[in-house]
Design a protein around this motif. Sequence first.
Motif, short mmCIF file in Angstrom:
data_model
loop_
_atom_site.label_atom_id
_atom_site.label_comp_id
_atom_site.label_asym_id
_atom_site.label_seq_id
_atom_site.Cartn_x
_atom_site.Cartn_y
_atom_site.Cartn_z
N PHE A 52 0.84 -1.20 0.00
CA PHE A 52 0.00 0.00 0.00
C PHE A 52 0.87 1.26 0.00
O PHE A 52 0.61 2.21 -0.75
CB PHE A 52 -0.94 -0.01 1.21
CG PHE A 52 -1.72 1.27 1.36
CD1 PHE A 52 -2.80 1.53 0.55
CD2 PHE A 52 -1.36 2.21 2.31
CE1 PHE A 52 -3.53 2.71 0.67
CE2 PHE A 52 -2.07 3.39 2.44
CZ PHE A 52 -3.15 3.64 1.62
N LEU A 53 1.92 1.25 0.82
CA LEU A 53 2.81 2.41 0.88
C LEU A 53 3.55 2.61 -0.44
O LEU A 53 3.74 3.75 -0.87
CB LEU A 53 3.81 2.26 2.04
CG LEU A 53 3.21 2.39 3.44
CD1 LEU A 53 4.24 2.01 4.49
CD2 LEU A 53 2.67 3.78 3.68
N VAL A 54 3.96 1.52 -1.07
CA VAL A 54 4.62 1.63 -2.38
C VAL A 54 3.66 2.26 -3.38
O VAL A 54 4.03 3.16 -4.14
CB VAL A 54 5.12 0.26 -2.88
CG1 VAL A 54 5.54 0.32 -4.35
CG2 VAL A 54 6.28 -0.23 -2.03
N GLU A 55 2.43 1.81 -3.37
CA GLU A 55 1.42 2.36 -4.29
C GLU A 55 1.23 3.86 -4.05
O GLU A 55 1.05 4.63 -4.98
CB GLU A 55 0.10 1.61 -4.11
CG GLU A 55 -0.97 2.03 -5.06
CD GLU A 55 -0.66 1.71 -6.51
OE1 GLU A 55 -1.11 2.49 -7.38
OE2 GLU A 55 0.02 0.72 -6.80
N LYS A 62 12.20 5.90 -3.24
CA LYS A 62 12.80 4.92 -4.14
C LYS A 62 13.56 3.79 -3.44
O LYS A 62 14.01 2.87 -4.09
CB LYS A 62 13.76 5.61 -5.12
CG LYS A 62 13.12 6.70 -5.96
CD LYS A 62 12.14 6.13 -6.94
CE LYS A 62 11.56 7.23 -7.80
NZ LYS A 62 10.33 6.86 -8.42
N SER A 63 13.70 3.86 -2.12
CA SER A 63 14.49 2.83 -1.43
C SER A 63 13.65 2.08 -0.40
O SER A 63 12.67 2.61 0.13
CB SER A 63 15.69 3.47 -0.73
OG SER A 63 15.28 4.20 0.40
N VAL A 64 14.08 0.87 -0.12
CA VAL A 64 13.40 0.05 0.88
C VAL A 64 13.51 0.70 2.25
O VAL A 64 12.58 0.65 3.06
CB VAL A 64 13.98 -1.38 0.89
CG1 VAL A 64 13.38 -2.22 2.00
CG2 VAL A 64 13.76 -2.05 -0.46
N ALA A 65 14.65 1.35 2.52
CA ALA A 65 14.86 2.01 3.82
C ALA A 65 13.79 3.07 4.09
O ALA A 65 13.32 3.21 5.23
CB ALA A 65 16.24 2.62 3.88
N GLU A 66 13.39 3.81 3.06
CA GLU A 66 12.36 4.84 3.24
C GLU A 66 11.02 4.22 3.63
O GLU A 66 10.31 4.73 4.48
CB GLU A 66 12.21 5.67 1.95
CG GLU A 66 13.42 6.52 1.66
CD GLU A 66 13.32 7.20 0.32
OE1 GLU A 66 13.29 8.45 0.30
OE2 GLU A 66 13.26 6.48 -0.70
N TYR A 67 10.68 3.10 3.01
CA TYR A 67 9.44 2.42 3.35
C TYR A 67 9.53 1.74 4.72
O TYR A 67 8.56 1.70 5.47
CB TYR A 67 9.06 1.41 2.27
CG TYR A 67 8.67 2.08 0.98
CD1 TYR A 67 7.41 2.63 0.82
CD2 TYR A 67 9.57 2.20 -0.07
CE1 TYR A 67 7.05 3.27 -0.35
CE2 TYR A 67 9.21 2.84 -1.25
CZ TYR A 67 7.95 3.38 -1.37
OH TYR A 67 7.60 4.01 -2.53
N ALA A 68 10.71 1.22 5.04
CA ALA A 68 10.92 0.61 6.35
C ALA A 68 10.70 1.66 7.45
O ALA A 68 10.09 1.37 8.48
CB ALA A 68 12.31 0.01 6.44
N ASP A 69 11.18 2.89 7.22
CA ASP A 69 10.95 3.98 8.18
C ASP A 69 9.46 4.23 8.37
O ASP A 69 8.99 4.43 9.49
CB ASP A 69 11.63 5.27 7.72
CG ASP A 69 13.13 5.25 7.93
OD1 ASP A 69 13.61 4.39 8.71
OD2 ASP A 69 13.82 6.08 7.32
N LEU A 70 8.72 4.24 7.28
CA LEU A 70 7.27 4.46 7.38
C LEU A 70 6.58 3.35 8.16
O LEU A 70 5.56 3.58 8.81
CB LEU A 70 6.64 4.57 5.98
CG LEU A 70 7.03 5.80 5.15
CD1 LEU A 70 6.46 5.69 3.74
CD2 LEU A 70 6.55 7.07 5.82
N ILE A 94 9.03 -1.83 -5.69
CA ILE A 94 9.15 -0.39 -5.98
C ILE A 94 9.45 -0.20 -7.46
O ILE A 94 8.81 0.61 -8.14
CB ILE A 94 10.24 0.25 -5.11
CG1 ILE A 94 9.91 0.10 -3.63
CG2 ILE A 94 10.41 1.72 -5.48
CD1 ILE A 94 11.07 0.41 -2.70
N HIS A 95 10.42 -0.95 -7.96
CA HIS A 95 10.80 -0.83 -9.38
C HIS A 95 9.66 -1.22 -10.31
O HIS A 95 9.41 -0.54 -11.31
CB HIS A 95 12.03 -1.68 -9.68
CG HIS A 95 13.29 -1.13 -9.10
ND1 HIS A 95 14.47 -1.81 -9.11
CD2 HIS A 95 13.56 0.04 -8.47
CE1 HIS A 95 15.41 -1.09 -8.53
NE2 HIS A 95 14.88 0.04 -8.13
#
Length: 146
Positions: A52-55, A62-70, A94-95
């Motif tokens: 959902f966050l990627v969408e 653009k990085s997994v770390a940014e989504y991990a923070d969320l 993401i890609h």
Amino acid sequence: MELSENEDALQLEMLQMLLKRLLILCTRIFKNHKNFSALDQPHSDLIREYNFLVEKHFKTKKSVAEYADLLNKSPKTVANLFSKPGAKSPLSYIHDRTMLEARRLLGYTDKSIKEIGYVLGFEDIQAFSRFFKKTKEFLPQNSRNL
């Protein structure tokens, strides 16, 4: 013969209902095929939230770390979640989402490649071309014909 607004609304509602049914059926088939019953509820909820966050943020993050923070998780924890069902890596989600939007914009808009790259969060056209070439092995200008 033009359709009235009521008929348009009814058709739209019917199409939405059919699409929801299709998505539910596809999800059930996918879960059976991938054996998601092995996942416990918290893991599947985190994967769903990640998707959902990627969408929602694929144009800016653009990085997994940014989504991990969320998600208030470490990047390693997020990567481990995706290794359990044997699915794609979190970065490939993401890609793939970015590529899907790029292809949609290239195919259905008159925006220039530079504009599309900017909309998708790339600093310059070279970065966008490198991303496109790395994931699909051809350049964005060649994909307008696809």
